[in-house]
Design an enzyme around this catalytic site. Sequence first.
Site, PDB file in Angstrom:
ATOM      1  N   LYS A   1       0.812  -1.227   0.000  1.00 44.21           N
ATOM      2  CA  LYS A   1       0.000   0.000   0.000  1.00 44.21           C
ATOM      3  C   LYS A   1       0.844   1.275   0.000  1.00 44.21           C
ATOM      4  CE  LYS A   1      -4.414  -1.854   1.159  1.00 44.21           C
ATOM      5  NZ  LYS A   1      -5.422  -2.183   2.153  1.00 44.21           N
TER       6      LYS A   1
ATOM      7  N   ARG B   1      -3.728 -10.137   5.024  1.00 46.84           N
ATOM      8  CA  ARG B   1      -4.164 -10.161   3.619  1.00 46.84           C
ATOM      9  C   ARG B   1      -2.997  -9.652   2.776  1.00 46.84           C
ATOM     10  NH1 ARG B   1      -6.375  -6.794  -0.147  1.00 46.84           N
ATOM     11  NH2 ARG B   1      -7.987  -7.684  -1.495  1.00 46.84           N
TER      12      ARG B   1
END
Length: 277
Positions: free
Chosen positions: A221, A255
């Site tokens: 991210k 995740r």
Amino acid sequence: MHWQTSRYLIDLSRPQVMAIVNLTPDSFSDGGEDSGPLEAIGRCERLLADGATMLDLGAESTRPGSQPVSVEQELARLLPVLDGVLSLGCPVSIDTNKPEVMAAALGRGADIINDVRALRAPGALGVVAAHQNCGVCLMHMRGEPASMQDDPVYADVVAEVSGFLVERMGIVEDAGISLGRVVLDPGIGFGKTPSHNIELLRRQREFCALGRPLLVGWSRKGTLGLLTGRPVHERQAASVAAALAAVEAGARILRVHDVAATADALKVWEAAGRLAG
Ligand code: HH2
């Protein structure tokens, strides 16, 4: 601690690696890797061999600035792969916020609904409540993907995200979904600045105190790009470091895109814990 899902009661005494399987041409970090369902199913088999303990299939991107796709398009991408991976012997999660997609996937046998909107779309709560025992991940998102990164402001991001998750837990329980089916996710990067995301990690223990297991998605991210100066495909080391920091602070489901690296890191982390203990 356990997580009840359609076919599996998942033991979370050890951290679990949830492999991201994006079936979208526009995902922010791995879109377009697969040319068809057979290739995607093959990729899932490799992810399990690499150490994934569950799969998360997503057929609509939710990256910042992304646009929604139609129910028909999402189902056309998703169902052929779902049908192929249900026999692989692991829990299969569906990353969707559309009740029609949830209903179709649960009808085919999916184990978990992973909803970045925490079942807030009209009808979503009813679909999950109507299923006897599927799992659900309730994630915090401020705003909509198309605009959520336009200057989000919080007085206390941890308190506000916690308050939202507590409220959603109350609403799902009132709808008849037992909390044993629920895990929580603070939603890294969903309507948060990098400093908000880091605050969520620093104070992650406060989410663990909410009483349900924590799932987190730091993989590749933007905050990791900001911290390291690296583009999206060079964030594996940063992603693994964030995953370990999250596990150390109590997260139970990671995740991730980089399954093999994360699984290796967890083996060392667990061995170190045993040595220390
Ligand atoms: N992040 C993304 C999508 N779904 N679900 C949960 N529970 N937690 C997350 O942090 C999360 C999520 C965005 O990442 P990715 O799937 O890699 O991108 P895209 O939405 O573009 O497919």
